[in-house]
Design a protein around this motif. Structure first.
Motif, PDB file in Angstrom:
ATOM      1  N   SER A  47       0.830  -1.208   0.000  1.00  0.00           N
ATOM      2  CA  SER A  47       0.000   0.000   0.000  1.00  0.00           C
ATOM      3  C   SER A  47       0.873   1.271   0.000  1.00  0.00           C
ATOM      4  O   SER A  47       1.612   1.537   0.954  1.00  0.00           O
ATOM      5  CB  SER A  47      -0.890  -0.011   1.244  1.00  0.00           C
ATOM      6  OG  SER A  47      -1.309   1.302   1.555  1.00  0.00           O
ATOM      7  N   PRO A  48       0.803   2.090  -1.070  1.00  0.00           N
ATOM      8  CA  PRO A  48       1.596   3.329  -1.105  1.00  0.00           C
ATOM      9  C   PRO A  48       1.271   4.247   0.068  1.00  0.00           C
ATOM     10  O   PRO A  48       2.164   4.887   0.623  1.00  0.00           O
ATOM     11  CB  PRO A  48       1.189   3.978  -2.430  1.00  0.00           C
ATOM     12  CG  PRO A  48       0.659   2.862  -3.262  1.00  0.00           C
ATOM     13  CD  PRO A  48       0.024   1.901  -2.304  1.00  0.00           C
ATOM     14  N   LYS A  49       0.012   4.296   0.466  1.00  0.00           N
ATOM     15  CA  LYS A  49      -0.388   5.199   1.550  1.00  0.00           C
ATOM     16  C   LYS A  49       0.247   4.747   2.878  1.00  0.00           C
ATOM     17  O   LYS A  49       0.786   5.565   3.633  1.00  0.00           O
ATOM     18  CB  LYS A  49      -1.927   5.206   1.643  1.00  0.00           C
ATOM     19  CG  LYS A  49      -2.482   6.004   2.792  1.00  0.00           C
ATOM     20  CD  LYS A  49      -2.322   7.518   2.549  1.00  0.00           C
ATOM     21  CE  LYS A  49      -2.692   8.348   3.762  1.00  0.00           C
ATOM     22  NZ  LYS A  49      -1.648   8.468   4.769  1.00  0.00           N
ATOM     23  N   MET A  50       0.182   3.436   3.122  1.00  0.00           N
ATOM     24  CA  MET A  50       0.759   2.943   4.376  1.00  0.00           C
ATOM     25  C   MET A  50       2.266   3.224   4.413  1.00  0.00           C
ATOM     26  O   MET A  50       2.806   3.669   5.428  1.00  0.00           O
ATOM     27  CB  MET A  50       0.506   1.444   4.540  1.00  0.00           C
ATOM     28  CG  MET A  50       0.989   0.912   5.862  1.00  0.00           C
ATOM     29  SD  MET A  50       0.555  -0.804   6.085  1.00  0.00           S
ATOM     30  CE  MET A  50       2.062  -1.576   5.594  1.00  0.00           C
ATOM     31  N   TRP A  51       2.931   3.039   3.265  1.00  0.00           N
ATOM     32  CA  TRP A  51       4.382   3.225   3.254  1.00  0.00           C
ATOM     33  C   TRP A  51       4.776   4.696   3.231  1.00  0.00           C
ATOM     34  O   TRP A  51       5.866   5.056   3.689  1.00  0.00           O
ATOM     35  CB  TRP A  51       5.011   2.387   2.123  1.00  0.00           C
ATOM     36  CG  TRP A  51       5.089   0.989   2.637  1.00  0.00           C
ATOM     37  CD1 TRP A  51       4.184  -0.017   2.419  1.00  0.00           C
ATOM     38  CD2 TRP A  51       6.033   0.488   3.580  1.00  0.00           C
ATOM     39  NE1 TRP A  51       4.531  -1.123   3.162  1.00  0.00           N
ATOM     40  CE2 TRP A  51       5.661  -0.844   3.876  1.00  0.00           C
ATOM     41  CE3 TRP A  51       7.160   1.022   4.206  1.00  0.00           C
ATOM     42  CZ2 TRP A  51       6.385  -1.636   4.767  1.00  0.00           C
ATOM     43  CZ3 TRP A  51       7.885   0.233   5.089  1.00  0.00           C
ATOM     44  CH2 TRP A  51       7.493  -1.076   5.354  1.00  0.00           C
ATOM     45  N   GLN A  52       3.910   5.532   2.717  1.00  0.00           N
ATOM     46  CA  GLN A  52       4.155   6.974   2.839  1.00  0.00           C
ATOM     47  C   GLN A  52       4.202   7.329   4.326  1.00  0.00           C
ATOM     48  O   GLN A  52       5.106   8.030   4.796  1.00  0.00           O
ATOM     49  CB  GLN A  52       3.041   7.760   2.135  1.00  0.00           C
ATOM     50  CG  GLN A  52       3.226   9.259   2.243  1.00  0.00           C
ATOM     51  CD  GLN A  52       1.914  10.014   2.079  1.00  0.00           C
ATOM     52  OE1 GLN A  52       0.876   9.597   2.575  1.00  0.00           O
ATOM     53  NE2 GLN A  52       1.967  11.116   1.384  1.00  0.00           N
ATOM     54  N   ASP A  53       3.221   6.824   5.071  1.00  0.00           N
ATOM     55  CA  ASP A  53       3.160   7.089   6.513  1.00  0.00           C
ATOM     56  C   ASP A  53       4.411   6.582   7.229  1.00  0.00           C
ATOM     57  O   ASP A  53       5.017   7.291   8.035  1.00  0.00           O
ATOM     58  CB  ASP A  53       1.951   6.357   7.133  1.00  0.00           C
ATOM     59  CG  ASP A  53       0.677   7.185   7.074  1.00  0.00           C
ATOM     60  OD1 ASP A  53       0.583   8.050   6.198  1.00  0.00           O
ATOM     61  OD2 ASP A  53      -0.209   6.961   7.920  1.00  0.00           O
ATOM     62  N   ILE A  54       4.798   5.342   6.935  1.00  0.00           N
ATOM     63  CA  ILE A  54       5.933   4.726   7.638  1.00  0.00           C
ATOM     64  C   ILE A  54       7.223   5.509   7.335  1.00  0.00           C
ATOM     65  O   ILE A  54       8.014   5.821   8.229  1.00  0.00           O
ATOM     66  CB  ILE A  54       6.078   3.235   7.238  1.00  0.00           C
ATOM     67  CG1 ILE A  54       4.866   2.447   7.755  1.00  0.00           C
ATOM     68  CG2 ILE A  54       7.384   2.644   7.762  1.00  0.00           C
ATOM     69  CD1 ILE A  54       4.758   1.029   7.230  1.00  0.00           C
ATOM     70  N   THR A  55       7.410   5.863   6.053  1.00  0.00           N
ATOM     71  CA  THR A  55       8.624   6.588   5.653  1.00  0.00           C
ATOM     72  C   THR A  55       8.704   7.930   6.376  1.00  0.00           C
ATOM     73  O   THR A  55       9.770   8.327   6.877  1.00  0.00           O
ATOM     74  CB  THR A  55       8.624   6.806   4.122  1.00  0.00           C
ATOM     75  OG1 THR A  55       8.406   5.548   3.486  1.00  0.00           O
ATOM     76  CG2 THR A  55       9.944   7.391   3.653  1.00  0.00           C
ATOM     77  N   ARG A  56       7.570   8.616   6.448  1.00  0.00           N
ATOM     78  CA  ARG A  56       7.579   9.935   7.096  1.00  0.00           C
ATOM     79  C   ARG A  56       7.706   9.804   8.607  1.00  0.00           C
ATOM     80  O   ARG A  56       8.401  10.591   9.258  1.00  0.00           O
ATOM     81  CB  ARG A  56       6.313  10.697   6.722  1.00  0.00           C
ATOM     82  CG  ARG A  56       6.279  11.048   5.243  1.00  0.00           C
ATOM     83  CD  ARG A  56       4.999  11.757   4.867  1.00  0.00           C
ATOM     84  NE  ARG A  56       4.861  13.019   5.544  1.00  0.00           N
ATOM     85  CZ  ARG A  56       3.688  13.571   5.866  1.00  0.00           C
ATOM     86  NH1 ARG A  56       2.566  12.954   5.565  1.00  0.00           N
ATOM     87  NH2 ARG A  56       3.634  14.726   6.473  1.00  0.00           N
ATOM     88  N   ALA A  57       7.038   8.796   9.191  1.00  0.00           N
ATOM     89  CA  ALA A  57       7.045   8.647  10.648  1.00  0.00           C
ATOM     90  C   ALA A  57       8.417   8.218  11.175  1.00  0.00           C
ATOM     91  O   ALA A  57       8.737   8.462  12.330  1.00  0.00           O
ATOM     92  CB  ALA A  57       5.970   7.646  11.075  1.00  0.00           C
ATOM     93  N   ASN A  58       9.223   7.573  10.318  1.00  0.00           N
ATOM     94  CA  ASN A  58      10.557   7.121  10.754  1.00  0.00           C
ATOM     95  C   ASN A  58      11.638   7.804   9.912  1.00  0.00           C
ATOM     96  O   ASN A  58      12.651   7.205   9.553  1.00  0.00           O
ATOM     97  CB  ASN A  58      10.652   5.587  10.627  1.00  0.00           C
ATOM     98  CG  ASN A  58      11.800   5.023  11.442  1.00  0.00           C
ATOM     99  OD1 ASN A  58      12.293   5.668  12.372  1.00  0.00           O
ATOM    100  ND2 ASN A  58      12.245   3.823  11.109  1.00  0.00           N
ATOM    101  N   ARG A  59      11.394   9.065   9.604  1.00  0.00           N
ATOM    102  CA  ARG A  59      12.186   9.811   8.630  1.00  0.00           C
ATOM    103  C   ARG A  59      13.696   9.779   8.897  1.00  0.00           C
ATOM    104  O   ARG A  59      14.490   9.470   8.027  1.00  0.00           O
ATOM    105  CB  ARG A  59      11.675  11.248   8.662  1.00  0.00           C
ATOM    106  CG  ARG A  59      12.211  12.143   7.623  1.00  0.00           C
ATOM    107  CD  ARG A  59      11.336  13.384   7.529  1.00  0.00           C
ATOM    108  NE  ARG A  59      12.003  14.430   6.812  1.00  0.00           N
ATOM    109  CZ  ARG A  59      12.644  15.439   7.392  1.00  0.00           C
ATOM    110  NH1 ARG A  59      12.669  15.529   8.703  1.00  0.00           N
ATOM    111  NH2 ARG A  59      13.244  16.345   6.679  1.00  0.00           N
ATOM    112  N   SER A  60      14.114  10.085  10.142  1.00  0.00           N
ATOM    113  CA  SER A  60      15.560  10.232  10.345  1.00  0.00           C
ATOM    114  C   SER A  60      16.260   8.880  10.273  1.00  0.00           C
ATOM    115  O   SER A  60      17.348   8.782   9.689  1.00  0.00           O
ATOM    116  CB  SER A  60      15.870  10.980  11.640  1.00  0.00           C
ATOM    117  OG  SER A  60      15.571  10.175  12.737  1.00  0.00           O
TER     118      SER A  60
END
Ligand SMILES: NC(=O)c1ccc[n+]([C@@H]2O[C@H](COP(=O)([O-])OP(=O)(O)OC[C@H]3O[C@@H](n4cnc5c(N)ncnc54)[C@H](O)[C@@H]3O)[C@@H](O)[C@H]2O)c1
Length: 297
Positions: free
Chosen positions: A229-242
């Protein structure tokens, strides 16, 4: 161990599979299901994933002994702020989010501090499908589930959540939220970034039709997770950005090393990198597959 009433908020692949697994194991009597999409609630009831359908967050959580949050990670704060005032004071709150520091920050922001009966969790299991229709009781069988106890953790709440995951078939381990995010950035989040980027790049080439038409085993294996899911992975990438950026920078450095070796036609250097990687992968697989195999009947 038996929990009387479990509320599952977010009836997708993970929430649905958890509900199925703990009910099948007899660890939970009732599952109240809630989702922002009413069609998902109806489907969960029809599929037997939930025993009770809730029309609101209040209805879902007000009599629940355990509340499992299984929504996309960047929805955490919003959902929690809507349900916090309806939680029973003795209720256990837990989650399945793929990032743990961001979830802890959201929980602390809503409650003022991390409540003793909040237990962070992340089942390291899943696939590229989503939705309650894709859920199944065996998803967590023999797979690791990471719990991230915090400084004010109530041990009884931790034991209950551990017991539920064990009933679902998981191999439970514990680590801090910070350590979790570093490890998962490297082993899960980075590979998803790479798979999405690779397919996106290949899709720009003139020969893309042939590339996709003739791509056999290796390409399919490497890019399977780009169907997630692109939406789920957008969230994960942003939430664990550093942590994701740290892993990505390390990887880019490795790619440059390999590029230099290829430019210079340095056979030994290429072989050295490939051999080291192959050996590491074999060691890694043995490490993760041995406990899973040992658990199978
Ligand atoms: N899929 C995986 O491989 C995997 C593995 C481990 C953990 N996780 C984590 O599990 C969580 C759920 O992922 P999933 O794969 O089950 O996703 P999913 O898309 O299958 O399900 C998510 C559900 O949450 C619902 N939802 C979204 N916003 C909501 C809101 N504000 N209020 C109520 N419901 C809402 C959606 O309608 C959907 O039914 C995510 O936090 C993800 O990071 C996923």
């Amino acid at each position: 161990m038996s929990v009387q009433r479990l509320a599952v908020i977010g009836l997708g692949l993970i929430g649905g599979s958890f509900a199925r697994a703990v009910r099948k194991a007899g660890a939970v009597r009732e599952v109240v299901g809630y989702d922002a999409d009413p069609a998902r609630v109806a489907a969960a009831l029809e599929l037997g994933v939930a025993t009770v359908a809730a029309a609101s967050l209040e209805e879902a959580v007000r009599e629940a002994d355990v509340v499992l949050l299984s929504v996309p990670v960047l929805q955490t704060r919003e959902v929690l702020s809507q349900l916090a005032s309806y939680l029973r004071p003795d209720a256990i709150l837990t989650d399945v989010g793929s990032t743990k520091v961001s979830v802890e920050q959201d929980v602390a922001a809503v409650f003022g501090a991390l409540p003793a009966r909040f237990v962070g969790g992340h089942p390291v299991a899943g696939n590229e499908k989503s939705g309650v229709e894709a859920s199944f009781a065996e998803l967590f069988q023999g797979r690791r589930c990471i719990l991230t106890p915090h400084a004010h953790q109530d041990p009884a709440a931790l034991a209950t959540v551990r017991g539920l995951w064990e009933a679902a078939g998981s191999l439970v381990c514990e680590m801090s939220a910070e350590h979790h995010d570093e490890v998962l950035a490297a082993t899960s989040h980075l590979p998803h970034v790479l798979a999405f980027a690779l397919v996106d790049f290949l899709n720009t080439l003139d020969s893309r039709k042939e590339i996709f038409a003739y791509a056999a085993g290796g390409f399919r294996d490497f890019t399977r997770i780009a169907s997630s899911s692109p939406k789920m992975w957008q969230d994960i990438t942003r939430a664990n950005r550093s942590a994701v950026l740290g892993a990505l920078d390390g990887y880019l450095g490795e790619l440059h090393k390999l590029r230099d070796a290829i430019t210079q036609d340095d056979g030994p250097a290429i072989l050295e990198i490939y051999t080291r990687a192959r050996d590491a992968r074999e060691r890694y697989l043995e490490l993760v597959e041995r406990p899973a195999a040992a658990k199978k009947p």
